[in-house]
Design an enzyme around this catalytic site. Structure first.
Site, PDB file in Angstrom:
ATOM      1  N   LYS A   1       0.824  -1.212   0.000  1.00  0.00           N
ATOM      2  CA  LYS A   1       0.000   0.000   0.000  1.00  0.00           C
ATOM      3  C   LYS A   1       0.853   1.255   0.000  1.00  0.00           C
ATOM      4  O   LYS A   1       0.481   2.266  -0.572  1.00  0.00           O
ATOM      5  CB  LYS A   1      -0.927   0.008   1.215  1.00  0.00           C
ATOM      6  CG  LYS A   1      -2.085  -0.987   1.073  1.00  0.00           C
ATOM      7  CD  LYS A   1      -3.049  -0.893   2.222  1.00  0.00           C
ATOM      8  CE  LYS A   1      -4.119  -1.967   2.168  1.00  0.00           C
ATOM      9  NZ  LYS A   1      -5.343  -1.563   1.486  1.00  0.00           N
TER      10      LYS A   1
ATOM     11  N   THR B   1      -3.673   1.165  -2.249  1.00  0.00           N
ATOM     12  CA  THR B   1      -4.269   2.465  -2.522  1.00  0.00           C
ATOM     13  C   THR B   1      -3.691   3.543  -1.611  1.00  0.00           C
ATOM     14  O   THR B   1      -3.591   3.354  -0.389  1.00  0.00           O
ATOM     15  CB  THR B   1      -5.802   2.418  -2.305  1.00  0.00           C
ATOM     16  OG1 THR B   1      -6.368   1.512  -3.236  1.00  0.00           O
ATOM     17  CG2 THR B   1      -6.449   3.777  -2.467  1.00  0.00           C
TER      18      THR B   1
ATOM     19  N   ASN C   1     -11.063  -9.030   3.560  1.00  0.00           N
ATOM     20  CA  ASN C   1     -10.416  -7.901   4.225  1.00  0.00           C
ATOM     21  C   ASN C   1     -11.363  -6.720   4.316  1.00  0.00           C
ATOM     22  O   ASN C   1     -12.194  -6.494   3.453  1.00  0.00           O
ATOM     23  CB  ASN C   1      -9.113  -7.520   3.512  1.00  0.00           C
ATOM     24  CG  ASN C   1      -9.319  -6.459   2.451  1.00  0.00           C
ATOM     25  OD1 ASN C   1      -9.346  -5.263   2.756  1.00  0.00           O
ATOM     26  ND2 ASN C   1      -9.508  -6.888   1.207  1.00  0.00           N
TER      27      ASN C   1
ATOM     28  N   GLY D   1      -9.723  -0.855   4.846  1.00  0.00           N
ATOM     29  CA  GLY D   1     -10.174   0.537   4.793  1.00  0.00           C
ATOM     30  C   GLY D   1      -9.077   1.540   4.458  1.00  0.00           C
ATOM     31  O   GLY D   1      -8.973   2.585   5.098  1.00  0.00           O
TER      32      GLY D   1
ATOM     33  N   ASN E   1      -2.164   3.162  -7.312  1.00  0.00           N
ATOM     34  CA  ASN E   1      -3.617   3.086  -7.179  1.00  0.00           C
ATOM     35  C   ASN E   1      -4.013   4.192  -6.207  1.00  0.00           C
ATOM     36  O   ASN E   1      -3.447   4.309  -5.119  1.00  0.00           O
ATOM     37  CB  ASN E   1      -3.965   1.694  -6.633  1.00  0.00           C
ATOM     38  CG  ASN E   1      -5.439   1.489  -6.399  1.00  0.00           C
ATOM     39  OD1 ASN E   1      -6.088   2.271  -5.711  1.00  0.00           O
ATOM     40  ND2 ASN E   1      -5.978   0.401  -6.941  1.00  0.00           N
TER      41      ASN E   1
ATOM     42  N   ASN F   1      -9.235   4.137  -8.122  1.00  0.00           N
ATOM     43  CA  ASN F   1      -9.986   3.119  -7.387  1.00  0.00           C
ATOM     44  C   ASN F   1     -11.337   3.682  -6.944  1.00  0.00           C
ATOM     45  O   ASN F   1     -11.401   4.499  -6.025  1.00  0.00           O
ATOM     46  CB  ASN F   1      -9.154   2.674  -6.179  1.00  0.00           C
ATOM     47  CG  ASN F   1      -9.820   1.562  -5.396  1.00  0.00           C
ATOM     48  OD1 ASN F   1     -10.901   1.100  -5.761  1.00  0.00           O
ATOM     49  ND2 ASN F   1      -9.186   1.125  -4.339  1.00  0.00           N
TER      50      ASN F   1
ATOM     51  N   ASN G   1     -14.604  -1.007   1.269  1.00  0.00           N
ATOM     52  CA  ASN G   1     -14.320  -0.672   2.668  1.00  0.00           C
ATOM     53  C   ASN G   1     -14.236   0.812   2.972  1.00  0.00           C
ATOM     54  O   ASN G   1     -13.865   1.193   4.073  1.00  0.00           O
ATOM     55  CB  ASN G   1     -13.020  -1.370   3.099  1.00  0.00           C
ATOM     56  CG  ASN G   1     -13.131  -2.883   2.966  1.00  0.00           C
ATOM     57  OD1 ASN G   1     -14.164  -3.443   3.319  1.00  0.00           O
ATOM     58  ND2 ASN G   1     -12.116  -3.522   2.428  1.00  0.00           N
ATOM     59  N   THR G   2     -14.521   1.652   1.990  1.00  0.00           N
ATOM     60  CA  THR G   2     -14.637   3.090   2.236  1.00  0.00           C
ATOM     61  C   THR G   2     -16.083   3.459   1.954  1.00  0.00           C
ATOM     62  O   THR G   2     -16.528   3.312   0.805  1.00  0.00           O
ATOM     63  CB  THR G   2     -13.665   3.879   1.331  1.00  0.00           C
ATOM     64  OG1 THR G   2     -12.329   3.563   1.725  1.00  0.00           O
ATOM     65  CG2 THR G   2     -13.878   5.383   1.440  1.00  0.00           C
TER      66      THR G   2
ATOM     67  N   THR H   1     -11.191  -7.376 -11.405  1.00  0.00           N
ATOM     68  CA  THR H   1     -12.044  -6.574 -10.539  1.00  0.00           C
ATOM     69  C   THR H   1     -11.426  -6.419  -9.155  1.00  0.00           C
ATOM     70  O   THR H   1     -10.481  -7.128  -8.807  1.00  0.00           O
ATOM     71  CB  THR H   1     -13.430  -7.245 -10.312  1.00  0.00           C
ATOM     72  OG1 THR H   1     -13.208  -8.468  -9.569  1.00  0.00           O
ATOM     73  CG2 THR H   1     -14.128  -7.536 -11.584  1.00  0.00           C
TER      74      THR H   1
ATOM     75  N   THR I   1     -12.400  -6.674  -4.912  1.00  0.00           N
ATOM     76  CA  THR I   1     -13.009  -7.754  -4.127  1.00  0.00           C
ATOM     77  C   THR I   1     -14.540  -7.657  -4.187  1.00  0.00           C
ATOM     78  O   THR I   1     -15.092  -6.625  -4.560  1.00  0.00           O
ATOM     79  CB  THR I   1     -12.574  -7.651  -2.655  1.00  0.00           C
ATOM     80  OG1 THR I   1     -12.894  -6.329  -2.184  1.00  0.00           O
ATOM     81  CG2 THR I   1     -11.085  -7.872  -2.506  1.00  0.00           C
TER      82      THR I   1
ATOM     83  N   GLY J   1      -9.744 -14.038  -3.974  1.00  0.00           N
ATOM     84  CA  GLY J   1      -9.219 -15.393  -4.129  1.00  0.00           C
ATOM     85  C   GLY J   1     -10.135 -16.262  -4.972  1.00  0.00           C
ATOM     86  O   GLY J   1     -10.949 -15.771  -5.761  1.00  0.00           O
TER      87      GLY J   1
HETATM   88  C1  LIG Z   1      -5.774  -7.688   1.979  1.00  0.00           C
HETATM   89  C2  LIG Z   1      -6.183  -7.017   0.714  1.00  0.00           C
HETATM   90  C3  LIG Z   1      -6.047  -5.646   0.567  1.00  0.00           C
HETATM   91  C4  LIG Z   1      -6.429  -5.028  -0.620  1.00  0.00           C
HETATM   92  N1  LIG Z   1      -6.271  -3.679  -0.743  1.00  0.00           N
HETATM   93  C5  LIG Z   1      -6.601  -3.071  -1.923  1.00  0.00           C
HETATM   94  C6  LIG Z   1      -6.413  -1.681  -2.104  1.00  0.00           C
HETATM   95  O1  LIG Z   1      -5.889  -0.985  -1.247  1.00  0.00           O
HETATM   96  N2  LIG Z   1      -6.803  -1.136  -3.291  1.00  0.00           N
HETATM   97  C7  LIG Z   1      -7.357  -1.872  -4.308  1.00  0.00           C
HETATM   98  O2  LIG Z   1      -7.685  -1.339  -5.365  1.00  0.00           O
HETATM   99  N3  LIG Z   1      -7.535  -3.212  -4.155  1.00  0.00           N
HETATM  100  C8  LIG Z   1      -7.166  -3.818  -3.010  1.00  0.00           C
HETATM  101  N4  LIG Z   1      -7.351  -5.154  -2.865  1.00  0.00           N
HETATM  102  C9  LIG Z   1      -7.972  -5.919  -3.974  1.00  0.00           C
HETATM  103  C10 LIG Z   1      -6.940  -6.615  -4.858  1.00  0.00           C
HETATM  104  O3  LIG Z   1      -6.113  -5.669  -5.497  1.00  0.00           O
HETATM  105  C11 LIG Z   1      -7.649  -7.485  -5.919  1.00  0.00           C
HETATM  106  O4  LIG Z   1      -8.413  -6.634  -6.772  1.00  0.00           O
HETATM  107  C12 LIG Z   1      -8.581  -8.522  -5.322  1.00  0.00           C
HETATM  108  O5  LIG Z   1      -8.059  -9.035  -4.124  1.00  0.00           O
HETATM  109  C13 LIG Z   1      -8.832  -9.689  -6.272  1.00  0.00           C
HETATM  110  O6  LIG Z   1      -7.617 -10.343  -6.608  1.00  0.00           O
HETATM  111  P1  LIG Z   1      -7.107 -11.692  -5.863  1.00  0.00           P
HETATM  112  O7  LIG Z   1      -8.246 -12.666  -5.907  1.00  0.00           O
HETATM  113  O8  LIG Z   1      -5.911 -12.098  -6.664  1.00  0.00           O
HETATM  114  O9  LIG Z   1      -6.761 -11.303  -4.480  1.00  0.00           O
HETATM  115  C14 LIG Z   1      -6.970  -5.805  -1.692  1.00  0.00           C
HETATM  116  C15 LIG Z   1      -7.093  -7.184  -1.533  1.00  0.00           C
HETATM  117  C16 LIG Z   1      -6.718  -7.802  -0.359  1.00  0.00           C
HETATM  118  C17 LIG Z   1      -6.872  -9.294  -0.239  1.00  0.00           C
END
Ligand SMILES: Cc1cc2nc3c(=O)[nH]c(=O)nc-3n(C[C@H](O)[C@H](O)[C@H](O)COP(=O)(O)O)c2cc1C
Length: 368
Positions: free
Chosen positions: A79, A99, A124, A127, A153, A186, A191-192, A259, A261, A280
């Site tokens: 981050k 982000t 997660n 935030g 981001n 983003n 979470n915001t 995308t 989460t 995941g």
């Molecule tokens: C712990 C955690 C923190 C994340 N923080 C951000 C974030 O700060 N900004 C963002 O755009 N996506 C964030 N994501 C989303 C990931 O960038 C990604 O879009 C999402 O997890 C799907 O990919 P994955 O299945 O490979 O994890 C976060 C995901 C996780 C698991």
């Protein structure tokens, strides 16, 4: 290579058992602290030799920017962009830091990160905990050298009212401009509070236009011909995919990251926290379908970065065939470990060959 692979595998098994014995956020902080040690030149070169897969078939070019391979690290892992040199040495083709928000913020109360190992998932509700753009800009001004593309981001400060959100994004763009090969806007973190409302076409259009104008203005002022590419990151839970394509094209964006989460808990067996985003394996097919829709609607006018549930080369390949020019991993890296990018890249080369493609470029969208 196979003996190397096996020893990395065993090493990672031990390391992962140790990390997985810790609470998830502590394990994450330990991993970042370890990765921060890697800029030491000797160690970085040693890892690069092991983890980077150099093959022209993996290269992708978007606009003026060349990605040495299509497997990037998704936002949220680093981050504060503090471990980018170490992460680059692990063989990722590009890195998305953030982000980041205009001011530092602590994020939500802990616990806020949960593992679901049986389902290969995470939930997660962090935030946007981050140190803010100023601290990152100051560190980068002292010199950070990377040889893969780096993107930031960017997001909105929690307290900023939605009507004033554009000001936050513009501030982030301006402060981080000098070090960004690309930006990801983003509007899709769950979470915001209210953030996802910015995805509605009436709100998204002026936001993306304002960012495009600022990008042009900054490029002119700095006499920078190669201005940062702009992407917007969307959620898997709203139905604006086709509208978003048209808005992004009109605003001169390079593409869409799909995308973030999901708020859905489908695919999780046990009790799961109600708040927060699921990532995941359970997200994989949903995000691939969105990649496919975006690719069809874009008809060559935008590039898609596919993210969600990529663990293996086959998962990455599915997203590429559906229309992704690049893919990203987050949860797959947590469960797969240090060799994740290398394993996916080596597997992709095999898959391309067995389908008779000479490059990733050729495979993009072949099953859209
Ligand atoms: C712990 C955690 C923190 C994340 N923080 C951000 C974030 O700060 N900004 C963002 O755009 N996506 C964030 N994501 C989303 C990931 O960038 C990604 O879009 C999402 O997890 C799907 O990919 P994955 O299945 O490979 O994890 C976060 C995901 C996780 C698991």
């Amino acid at each position: 290579m196979s003996s190397n692979g096996a020893s990395h595998g065993r090493g990672w098994d031990v390391l992962r058992s140790l990390l997985f014995a810790l609470p998830p956020e502590t394990a994450h902080n330990v991993a970042i602290a370890a990765l921060k040690q890697l800029p030491r030149p000797g160690l970085r070169g040693f890892l690069r030799d092991r983890f980077r897969v150099n093959d022209p078939a993996l290269m992708i070019t978007i606009g003026w920017l060349t990605f040495p391979n299509p497997v990037g690290l998704a936002a949220g892992f680093d981050k504060n962009a503090e471990a980018v040199e170490g992460l680059e040495a692990l063989g990722f083709g590009f890195l998305e830091a953030g982000t980041l928000t205009p001011k530092p913020q602590p994020g939500n109360p802990r616990p806020r990160l949960f593992r679901f190992p049986d389902e290969k998932a995470l939930v997660n509700r962090l935030g946007f905990n981050n140190v803010g753009i100023e601290a990152v800009a100051r560190r980068f001004a002292r010199g950070v050298r990377l040889d893969v593309p780096l993107g930031f981001n960017i997001g909105k400060f929690k307290e900023t009212p939605l009507e004033e959100a554009a000001g936050d994004y513009l501030q982030c763009l301006e402060r981080l401009y000098d070090w960004a090969e690309f930006f990801v806007v983003n509007v899709s973190s769950p979470n915001t509070p209210g953030l996802r409302d910015l995805q509605t076409p009436e709100d998204l259009e002026p936001l993306l236009q304002a960012l495009k104008d600022k990008n042009d203005e900054l490029a002119r002022a700095a006499d920078r011909v190669r201005q940062p590419l702009l992407f917007v990151k969307i959620s898997p839970d709203e139905e604006y995919a086709e509208d978003t394509v048209e808005i992004a094209v009109r605003a001169g964006f390079a593409g869409i990251v799909a995308t973030n989460t999901t708020r859905s808990r489908e695919g999780l067996k046990g009790a799961a926290p109600k708040d927060g985003g699921l990532s995941g394996r359970p997200l994989k097919d949903r995000s691939t379908e969105i990649v496919r829709r975006l690719y069809k609607a874009a008809a060559g006018r935008l590039h898609i970065i596919g993210v969600g549930g990529v663990f293996t080369a086959q998962d990455a390949y599915e997203k590429i065939l559906a229309g992704a020019s690049l893919v990203e991993v987050y949860t797959g890296f947590i469960y797969g470990g240090l060799s994740t990018a290398r394993d996916i890249n080596l597997g992709l080369l095999k898959l391309l060959k067995s389908d008779g493609f000479s490059s990733i470029r050729e495979a993009v969208g072949k099953n859209a």
